[in-house]
Motif scaffolding. Sequence first.
Motif, PDB file in Angstrom:
ATOM      1  N   VAL A 113     -48.942  76.520 -56.562  1.00 22.78           N
ATOM      2  CA  VAL A 113     -48.903  75.108 -57.066  1.00 22.78           C
ATOM      3  C   VAL A 113     -47.782  74.745 -55.955  1.00 22.78           C
ATOM      4  O   VAL A 113     -46.794  75.050 -56.318  1.00 22.78           O
TER       5      VAL A 113
ATOM      6  N   ARG B 219     -50.671  70.807 -53.279  1.00 21.92           N
ATOM      7  CA  ARG B 219     -51.536  71.926 -52.898  1.00 21.92           C
ATOM      8  C   ARG B 219     -51.740  72.883 -53.829  1.00 21.92           C
ATOM      9  O   ARG B 219     -50.932  73.202 -54.548  1.00 21.92           O
ATOM     10  N   VAL B 220     -53.123  73.389 -54.223  1.00 16.54           N
ATOM     11  CA  VAL B 220     -53.340  74.258 -55.286  1.00 16.54           C
ATOM     12  C   VAL B 220     -54.009  75.398 -54.415  1.00 16.54           C
ATOM     13  O   VAL B 220     -55.297  75.002 -53.950  1.00 16.54           O
TER      14      VAL B 220
ATOM     15  N   LEU C  40     -56.829  73.009 -65.353  1.00 19.76           N
ATOM     16  CA  LEU C  40     -56.711  73.074 -64.059  1.00 19.76           C
ATOM     17  C   LEU C  40     -57.492  71.845 -63.343  1.00 19.76           C
ATOM     18  O   LEU C  40     -57.298  71.041 -62.585  1.00 19.76           O
TER      19      LEU C  40
ATOM     20  N   VAL D  82     -56.440  68.367 -63.185  1.00 21.03           N
ATOM     21  CA  VAL D  82     -55.545  67.702 -61.969  1.00 21.03           C
ATOM     22  C   VAL D  82     -56.058  66.420 -61.182  1.00 21.03           C
ATOM     23  O   VAL D  82     -55.450  65.744 -60.739  1.00 21.03           O
TER      24      VAL D  82
ATOM     25  N   ALA E  23     -50.202  74.849 -64.511  1.00 24.36           N
ATOM     26  CA  ALA E  23     -50.057  74.201 -62.991  1.00 24.36           C
ATOM     27  C   ALA E  23     -50.354  72.750 -63.276  1.00 24.36           C
ATOM     28  O   ALA E  23     -49.786  71.975 -62.419  1.00 24.36           O
ATOM     29  N   TYR E  24     -51.035  72.282 -64.330  1.00 21.79           N
ATOM     30  CA  TYR E  24     -51.442  70.929 -64.335  1.00 21.79           C
ATOM     31  C   TYR E  24     -50.124  70.111 -64.652  1.00 21.79           C
ATOM     32  O   TYR E  24     -49.656  69.174 -64.417  1.00 21.79           O
TER      33      TYR E  24
ATOM     34  N   THR F  85     -54.165  65.647 -51.580  1.00 19.64           N
ATOM     35  CA  THR F  85     -54.504  66.808 -52.458  1.00 19.64           C
ATOM     36  C   THR F  85     -54.982  67.920 -51.224  1.00 19.64           C
ATOM     37  O   THR F  85     -55.999  67.298 -50.560  1.00 19.64           O
TER      38      THR F  85
ATOM     39  N   VAL G 153     -47.895  69.953 -61.687  1.00 20.17           N
ATOM     40  CA  VAL G 153     -48.239  68.891 -60.829  1.00 20.17           C
ATOM     41  C   VAL G 153     -47.908  67.392 -61.699  1.00 20.17           C
ATOM     42  O   VAL G 153     -47.307  66.341 -60.866  1.00 20.17           O
TER      43      VAL G 153
ATOM     44  N   TRP H 140     -56.913  71.547 -52.101  1.00 16.70           N
ATOM     45  CA  TRP H 140     -57.615  72.599 -52.876  1.00 16.70           C
ATOM     46  C   TRP H 140     -58.029  73.890 -52.041  1.00 16.70           C
ATOM     47  O   TRP H 140     -58.765  73.818 -51.230  1.00 16.70           O
TER      48      TRP H 140
ATOM     49  N   LEU I  76     -51.962  82.001 -58.972  1.00 22.25           N
ATOM     50  CA  LEU I  76     -52.383  80.608 -58.712  1.00 22.25           C
ATOM     51  C   LEU I  76     -50.939  80.069 -58.067  1.00 22.25           C
ATOM     52  O   LEU I  76     -49.880  80.293 -58.819  1.00 22.25           O
TER      53      LEU I  76
END
Length: 369
Positions: free
Chosen positions: A315, A304-305, A244, A247, A281-282, A263, A285, A265, A313
């Motif tokens: 995303v 948005r993470v 993560l 990102v 998640a990576y 972004t 994105v 976070w 999690l």
Amino acid sequence: MRPSTRDRLADVGLFLAAAGFSVLTADSVVVDPGLSPTLLAADQATGALACGALFLRRRWPVQLAVALLVAGTVSHFVTGATLAALYTVAVLRPPRTTGWLAVLAYAPVPVFLARAPDPGAEETDSALTYFALVAAALSWGLYVRSRRQLVASLRERAERAAEEARREAREGIAREMHDVLAHRLSLLSVHAGALEFHPDAPREEIRRAAGVVRDSAHQALEDLREVVGVLREPGGALRPQPVLADVARLVEEAREAGADVVTEWRVADPGAVPAAAGRTAYRVVQECLTNARKHAAGQRVTVRVAGEPGDGLAVEVRNRVPGAGEAAIPGGGNGLVGLAERVRLADGTLVHGRVGGDFRVEARIPWAA
């Protein structure tokens, strides 16, 4: 199909066993005092032919067994061959066929009992021993058949599991290839397009764009070479996978390519996110930035993470939908399909589609407490 060496050795072994049985049990034959030497010789010759006929047991197992059962009513020396033939039928043929053959083998039992045999007579012992041996031959054959079926079933399941593992490995490598190469090549396309449509740009900007094109092409070749190497060597492994925290680097790379990325976070410690969840998640994105660069160039992208242990999690990536007629880099249309499969493999969910004037992709990935 020609029999294998193992089958030939088994045939020779059964032949020798049947012949040995007939020879070793010859002394127990109740010989009629009036039996001539000619009939005895004929009985022995019949037994020899029966043992030789066992080499036909694989081609005609049922016919051979029936013929030997009939011959066994008048000849002792075919008993060993008969037992071998019954065993063969139990191994090679369905249980229903074996059952009918057992009925034929035990057909003389009512006649034997109707004669009210003397329990102490030698003829009674011989008959009981014969019927017990028939039961043993059939039972052992059925056991061997079931054992072979079990082994075949386990082998088939193992082969299916191995094929499934190979398929999953290929799909995993294909996903990695798509995620990485699509990202690299889309960057290359954007900068190459800038060079094409703005040949009068400042020299420094052209130099920077050309450098990005060169680096992206080189990196794409390296990634492709790595994937091909893994395919050639099943024991190989890909380079350390992103998490993560990577990102931020991905977003910065997109900004350097001219993308307008914002972004948000809400993860206290990205390094605490499990590797599998962070990698998924990576990739979400990465795929969304690639798609935005291909289909919505110049539009703002919001990433948005958020998440914490126990809650999972989340995303979300949004970008404005471009107007009709705006140029877009062509794509295969499989990116979101593969992305949904990747998230599903992580026990997460992914939804995507238009929300007003935006295109939104939202993934929720488990994060254990």
